[in-house]
Design a protein around this motif. Structure first.
Motif, PDB file in Angstrom:
ATOM      1  N   ALA A  82      15.151 -96.280 -67.400  1.00  0.00           N
ATOM      2  CA  ALA A  82      16.393 -95.519 -67.550  1.00  0.00           C
ATOM      3  C   ALA A  82      17.277 -95.662 -66.314  1.00  0.00           C
ATOM      4  O   ALA A  82      18.503 -95.820 -66.426  1.00  0.00           O
ATOM      5  CB  ALA A  82      16.071 -94.046 -67.806  1.00  0.00           C
ATOM      6  N   LYS A  83      16.686 -95.616 -65.153  1.00  0.00           N
ATOM      7  CA  LYS A  83      17.439 -95.754 -63.895  1.00  0.00           C
ATOM      8  C   LYS A  83      18.134 -97.112 -63.829  1.00  0.00           C
ATOM      9  O   LYS A  83      19.334 -97.203 -63.539  1.00  0.00           O
ATOM     10  CB  LYS A  83      16.485 -95.587 -62.708  1.00  0.00           C
ATOM     11  CG  LYS A  83      17.058 -96.004 -61.345  1.00  0.00           C
ATOM     12  CD  LYS A  83      16.007 -95.864 -60.256  1.00  0.00           C
ATOM     13  CE  LYS A  83      16.373 -96.654 -59.017  1.00  0.00           C
ATOM     14  NZ  LYS A  83      17.638 -96.206 -58.415  1.00  0.00           N
ATOM     15  N   ASN A  84      17.393 -98.167 -64.113  1.00  0.00           N
ATOM     16  CA  ASN A  84      17.956 -99.517 -64.031  1.00  0.00           C
ATOM     17  C   ASN A  84      19.081 -99.715 -65.035  1.00  0.00           C
ATOM     18  O   ASN A  84      20.107-100.326 -64.723  1.00  0.00           O
ATOM     19  CB  ASN A  84      16.858-100.553 -64.233  1.00  0.00           C
ATOM     20  CG  ASN A  84      15.848-100.565 -63.102  1.00  0.00           C
ATOM     21  OD1 ASN A  84      16.156-100.139 -61.988  1.00  0.00           O
ATOM     22  ND2 ASN A  84      14.639-101.033 -63.373  1.00  0.00           N
ATOM     23  N   ALA A  85      18.889 -99.192 -66.244  1.00  0.00           N
ATOM     24  CA  ALA A  85      19.916 -99.344 -67.277  1.00  0.00           C
ATOM     25  C   ALA A  85      21.178 -98.563 -66.915  1.00  0.00           C
ATOM     26  O   ALA A  85      22.304 -99.057 -67.078  1.00  0.00           O
ATOM     27  CB  ALA A  85      19.377 -98.878 -68.628  1.00  0.00           C
ATOM     28  N   TYR A  86      21.023 -97.348 -66.402  1.00  0.00           N
ATOM     29  CA  TYR A  86      22.163 -96.497 -66.057  1.00  0.00           C
ATOM     30  C   TYR A  86      22.954 -97.086 -64.896  1.00  0.00           C
ATOM     31  O   TYR A  86      24.184 -97.185 -64.941  1.00  0.00           O
ATOM     32  CB  TYR A  86      21.666 -95.094 -65.697  1.00  0.00           C
ATOM     33  CG  TYR A  86      22.772 -94.106 -65.372  1.00  0.00           C
ATOM     34  CD1 TYR A  86      23.389 -93.375 -66.385  1.00  0.00           C
ATOM     35  CD2 TYR A  86      23.184 -93.891 -64.065  1.00  0.00           C
ATOM     36  CE1 TYR A  86      24.397 -92.460 -66.108  1.00  0.00           C
ATOM     37  CE2 TYR A  86      24.196 -92.985 -63.761  1.00  0.00           C
ATOM     38  CZ  TYR A  86      24.796 -92.273 -64.787  1.00  0.00           C
ATOM     39  OH  TYR A  86      25.797 -91.372 -64.502  1.00  0.00           O
ATOM     40  N   GLU A  87      22.259 -97.486 -63.857  1.00  0.00           N
ATOM     41  CA  GLU A  87      22.943 -97.956 -62.650  1.00  0.00           C
ATOM     42  C   GLU A  87      23.506 -99.366 -62.805  1.00  0.00           C
ATOM     43  O   GLU A  87      24.301 -99.815 -61.972  1.00  0.00           O
ATOM     44  CB  GLU A  87      21.988 -97.880 -61.455  1.00  0.00           C
ATOM     45  CG  GLU A  87      21.625 -96.438 -61.102  1.00  0.00           C
ATOM     46  CD  GLU A  87      20.669 -96.323 -59.923  1.00  0.00           C
ATOM     47  OE1 GLU A  87      20.218 -97.369 -59.407  1.00  0.00           O
ATOM     48  OE2 GLU A  87      20.382 -95.176 -59.511  1.00  0.00           O
TER      49      GLU A  87
END
Length: 574
Positions: free
Chosen positions: A340-345
């Motif tokens: 989720a972090k990688n996709a959001y950022e």
């Protein structure tokens, strides 16, 4: 349909053995009975009876109009156990056509690339005519595996089946159940969506016999496909585990049976109590993976089950602690959060944002911020997005890839509130020994939110000599006035919470006229309100600030004294 070129010598590549090439493109680890998945989790006898019955009844009803079953559920809710159970049941009944179990941790089955080849392999393995047709199709085009999923499905599955049908084969006599587990475990969500599209366009064609069962966490690809207006909404039978099924009774039965077996092994039937089981089931919050994890830990043969049970029941993290009873669970949470972090950022409009900090702020806010001096603040998710200076609806985007762990619920007032499916996920977020590099301490949350409150105050232009008579006459939209009010109201208690770590930002607020703006707005905001707590809370922070930033503290003191002399500040001022 065009006729297949079945004469290999005349139309195919003589140097290619199509079946051998297919085998190189398959993922053996993805089969339901693969050795790599030895002792794969499945449902215990007399557990998950209701949902297992619903799944099998759907698979066996070949005349039902919906030929696609999609099962979604939170991380750890037992989707893979149910898929494994269904695959084994279908296998015993001889109507399993193919299965594919994706896994993010296994590079041979964490993309969609091997899905169609592996399904084609299983179909051909069951029928020599299909095997020959699939082999021939590959020899005709040895680059077929570089084509789109839809093109692969058409060439390797649809056309061979249609060829057999056109020559008199009753397709309903062939195995028909295709099971795909863990769609969300595929690396690329666009490829997940491509697989769903290929399934709809090709495998669900009216003249094919397949009934297809797909299980996934409710992440973007399958969630949007199943939503009203999504391309699978009308054609899919949808089971939502988190909403429709209470697995607590199943968990009780699972633990009671497994603990009793341990009792036979250690010759002590009283090593656990019913109260212990009840405590563990409550802690699971409907999450079967929690129960499986703690059972695996407790049942380690070289350890004392009673001692390990006690560790689970009383466990609190300590620095340097070697005991890690929730290691498997923590790995699950880590993988979901990192994805989720990688996709959001990666989104350009999110440049510079800290996903973990923003999500942790929502997490802390969901249970309320712990402020001093009588101030209480429970921030709804949409209100927090505004206070964090984010766009409207930012909370929806923030949790977009966390739908397997959290959801947003709307209260009677229309506010959106963050809800975590599992208490163990909240425990994970709060414990640095478990979250490790993903841990965000509460102090960072309070610091960041305090900075955002000051930013709200500074970003609106004011002319103190032309202030309106009432708050609702300020030249800003109502929603902006609402959050500006909250910024002023909660600034003093938040300042006290973060204390010295915020000094430089307080200096900036002071130098940029922030206190003058507050001074101009207080009479409009609280014309008849006693602000004794608000003023005393600010004064307490300022008393500590004097030793660190005396010049800034002197400016704030002038305003504090001014506000004390106003009617709303006189009473009970110490």
């Amino acid at each position: 349909m065009r006729d297949l070129h079945v004469n290999v010598n005349s139309s195919g590549d003589k140097s290619v053995d199509g079946w051998e090439l297919l085998l190189k493109k398959t993922a053996p680890n993805a089969l339901y009975n693969s050795g790599a998945r030895y002792d794969a989790p499945k449902c215990d006898e007399d557990t998950r009876v209701e949902v297992t019955h619903e799944i099998m009844e759907w698979i066996e009803d070949r005349d039902a109009p919906q030929r696609l079953l999609c099962m979604t559920g939170a991380a750890g809710s037992g989707k893979s156990c149910l898929q494994q159970t269904a695959a084994e049941t279908c296998g015993r009944s001889d109507f399993l056509a193919a299965s594919f179990f994706l896994s993010a941790e296994d590079p041979t089955r964490n993309t969609v690339n091997p899905v169609i080849p592996t399904i084609a392999y299983q179909l051909g393995r069951r029928d020599e005519r299909l095997k020959w047709l699939i082999k021939t199709a590959i020899e005709k085009d040895s680059l077929i595996f570089t084509h789109s999923l839809e093109a692969q499905t058409t060439a390797l599955i649809v056309e061979p089946f249609e060829y057999m049908r056109d020559r008199g084969t009753d397709l309903r006599s062939l195995p028909y159940a295709i099971l795909i587990d863990g769609l969300d475990e595929c690396k690329d969500e666009d490829r997940q969506a491509e697989l769903l599209t290929a399934t709809r366009q090709c495998l669900l064609a009216e003249d094919l016999p397949f009934r297809i069962f797909i299980a996934s966490r409710p992440e973007w690809a399958i969630r949007t496909a199943l939503e009203p207006g999504g391309h699978l909404h009308e054609m899919a039978y949808h089971i939502q585990l988190s909403n429709d099924y209470d697995a607590s009774a199943d968990m009780h039965r699972f633990l009671r049976r497994r603990f009793a077996a341990i009792g036979l092994r250690i010759r002590d039937s009283k090593w656990f109590s019913e109260g212990d089981i009840e405590t563990l089931v409550r802690a699971a919050s409907g999450q079967f993976v929690y129960i499986a994890t703690i059972y695996k830990y407790i049942s380690e043969r070289r350890a004392s089950p009673a001692q390990r049970l006690e560790i689970i029941l009383t466990w609190t993290p300590r620095e340097g602690q070697a005991t890690r009873p929730f290691e498997a669970l923590d790995k699950l949470y880590t993988n979901v959060l990192l994805t989720a972090k990688n996709a959001y950022e990666a989104v350009d409009s999110h440049h510079g944002r800290d996903f973990l900090l923003l999500f942790r702020t929502q997490h802390v806010g969901s249970s309320g911020f712990d402020l001093d001096n009588g101030f209480g603040f429970h921030g709804s998710a949409d209100a927090l997005s505004a206070l964090l200076c984010l766009e409207a609806g930012a909370e929806e985007t923030l949790i977009s890839d966390l739908r397997s762990l959290v959801t947003l619920e709307t209260d009677p007032d229309g506010n959106s509130n963050l809800h975590l499916y599992h208490k163990s996920f909240s425990d994970f977020l709060e414990e640095s020994s478990r979250a490790k590099n993903l841990f965000v301490p509460e102090s960072r949350v309070y610091m960041h939110l305090t900075e955002c409150l000051m930013q709200h105050i500074l970003q609106y232009p004011f002319k103190s000599d032309s202030m309106p008579a009432r708050w609702d006459q300020l030249p800003f939209p109502a929603v902006h006035r609402c959050f500006l009010k909250k910024a002023i109201e909660f600034l003093p208690p938040f300042l006290n919470k973060v204390s010295a770590t915020i000094d430089d930002k307080v200096v900036d607020l002071t130098q940029n006229g922030g206190w003058q703006k507050i001074d101009s707005m207080l009479p409009l905001l609280y014309p008849d309100t006693n602000l004794v707590f608000w003023i005393s809370t600010l004064r307490r922070f300022n008393d500590h600030l004097k030793d660190r930033k005396p010049d800034t503290a002197a400016v704030i003191s002038v305003f504090v004294e001014k506000w004390k002399k106003r009617d709303y500040g006189k009473t009970n001022m110490n």
